[in-house]
Motif scaffolding. Structure first.
Motif, PDB file in Angstrom:
ATOM      1  N   MET A   1       0.851  -1.175   0.000  1.00 33.61           N
ATOM      2  CA  MET A   1       0.000   0.000   0.000  1.00 33.61           C
ATOM      3  C   MET A   1       0.892   1.233   0.000  1.00 33.61           C
ATOM      4  O   MET A   1       1.970   1.230   0.577  1.00 33.61           O
TER       5      MET A   1
ATOM      6  N   ARG B   1     -13.889  -1.662  -0.576  1.00 33.61           N
ATOM      7  CA  ARG B   1     -13.040  -2.818  -0.267  1.00 33.61           C
ATOM      8  C   ARG B   1     -11.635  -2.564  -0.797  1.00 33.61           C
ATOM      9  O   ARG B   1     -11.403  -2.560  -2.002  1.00 33.61           O
ATOM     10  N   PHE B   2     -10.706  -2.327   0.124  1.00 34.23           N
ATOM     11  CA  PHE B   2      -9.318  -2.054  -0.231  1.00 34.23           C
ATOM     12  C   PHE B   2      -8.559  -3.343  -0.499  1.00 34.23           C
ATOM     13  O   PHE B   2      -8.938  -4.412  -0.029  1.00 34.23           O
ATOM     14  N   ARG B   3      -7.465  -3.208  -1.249  1.00 29.87           N
ATOM     15  CA  ARG B   3      -6.538  -4.305  -1.509  1.00 29.87           C
ATOM     16  C   ARG B   3      -5.169  -3.906  -0.957  1.00 29.87           C
ATOM     17  O   ARG B   3      -4.853  -2.717  -0.860  1.00 29.87           O
ATOM     18  N   VAL B   4      -4.345  -4.875  -0.664  1.00 28.61           N
ATOM     19  CA  VAL B   4      -3.054  -4.595  -0.039  1.00 28.61           C
ATOM     20  C   VAL B   4      -2.117  -3.751  -0.909  1.00 28.61           C
ATOM     21  O   VAL B   4      -1.248  -3.067  -0.387  1.00 28.61           O
ATOM     22  N   ASP B   5      -2.308  -3.773  -2.227  1.00 29.58           N
ATOM     23  CA  ASP B   5      -1.402  -3.018  -3.103  1.00 29.58           C
ATOM     24  C   ASP B   5      -2.034  -1.733  -3.650  1.00 29.58           C
ATOM     25  O   ASP B   5      -1.508  -1.130  -4.592  1.00 29.58           O
ATOM     26  N   ASP B   6      -3.142  -1.289  -3.066  1.00 32.75           N
ATOM     27  CA  ASP B   6      -3.765  -0.036  -3.504  1.00 32.75           C
ATOM     28  C   ASP B   6      -2.848   1.156  -3.255  1.00 32.75           C
ATOM     29  O   ASP B   6      -2.060   1.165  -2.308  1.00 32.75           O
TER      30      ASP B   6
ATOM     31  N   ALA C   1      -7.799   1.407   5.401  1.00 30.78           N
ATOM     32  CA  ALA C   1      -7.288   0.491   4.373  1.00 30.78           C
ATOM     33  C   ALA C   1      -6.443  -0.616   4.997  1.00 30.78           C
ATOM     34  O   ALA C   1      -6.574  -1.787   4.632  1.00 30.78           O
TER      35      ALA C   1
ATOM     36  N   GLN D   1      -8.685  -3.094   6.955  1.00 30.30           N
ATOM     37  CA  GLN D   1      -9.366  -4.036   6.066  1.00 30.30           C
ATOM     38  C   GLN D   1      -8.441  -5.113   5.513  1.00 30.30           C
ATOM     39  O   GLN D   1      -8.844  -6.245   5.334  1.00 30.30           O
ATOM     40  N   THR D   2      -7.233  -4.729   5.217  1.00 33.03           N
ATOM     41  CA  THR D   2      -6.298  -5.690   4.606  1.00 33.03           C
ATOM     42  C   THR D   2      -5.492  -6.433   5.667  1.00 33.03           C
ATOM     43  O   THR D   2      -4.636  -7.242   5.321  1.00 33.03           O
ATOM     44  N   GLN D   3      -5.763  -6.140   6.926  1.00 34.26           N
ATOM     45  CA  GLN D   3      -5.098  -6.782   8.067  1.00 34.26           C
ATOM     46  C   GLN D   3      -3.599  -6.667   7.990  1.00 34.26           C
ATOM     47  O   GLN D   3      -2.866  -7.588   8.303  1.00 34.26           O
ATOM     48  N   ARG D   4      -3.136  -5.512   7.585  1.00 39.13           N
ATOM     49  CA  ARG D   4      -1.716  -5.264   7.464  1.00 39.13           C
ATOM     50  C   ARG D   4      -1.287  -4.167   8.419  1.00 39.13           C
ATOM     51  O   ARG D   4      -0.500  -3.307   8.090  1.00 39.13           O
TER      52      ARG D   4
END
Length: 150
Positions: free
Chosen positions: A1, A89-94, A141, A144-147
């Motif tokens: 991200m 819905r976010f993604r880890v590489d957004d 973000a 949501q991505t648990q990062r």
């Protein structure tokens, strides 16, 4: 991200976003031109020694930035959207994109984004501070991505 700032105008805001990036483990892209000199002491004063713990990439303009991000989704935060960041819905590489403080991004830039979302706020006010908005956005973000950092 990643966090991307389109033509930021206020050195203190950039410093605060750099500190946010350092604390949350999120790189920061700066899309020029900026409204201040990169060596402005206000950037370092706000970022403090955290500036040494964040990956910063400067781009000569939006086209150079866009050419270098590959297949990552570009998600614009804008007051002109009706979609809430909390429903998105976010993604880890957004890549989370934020416009300049005085004007956001031009329509052409907004149309080049894969998503346009907003942080919900009271209708009586126009917008939040750039660094505050970035903090809320990155927090959601990453949640949501648990990062989240440990």
């Amino acid at each position: 991200m990643r966090i991307a700032l389109f033509e930021p105008e206020i050195a203190g805001n950039v410093g605060a976003v750099l500190r946010l990036g350092a604390c949350m483990g999120v790189a920061v892209d700066l899309i020029e031109p900026m409204g201040f000199a990169w060596d402005d002491r206000r950037v370092r004063r706000t970022a403090m020694d955290y500036i040494d713990h964040v990956v910063v990439t400067r781009h000569t303009g939006f086209d150079a930035f866009r050419a270098g991000i590959g297949a990552a989704r570009l998600i614009l935060f804008t007051t002109k959207s009706s979609e809430s960041a909390y429903d998105f819905r976010f993604r880890v590489d957004d890549i989370l994109l934020f416009g300049k403080e005085s004007a956001g991004v031009p329509t052409m830039i907004a149309e080049n984004c894969d998503g346009r979302i907003r942080i919900p706020m009271r209708p009586q006010v126009r917008s939040m501070n750039l660094a505050t908005t970035a903090a809320l956005a990155v927090g959601e973000a990453l949640r949501q991505t648990q990062r989240l950092p440990e």
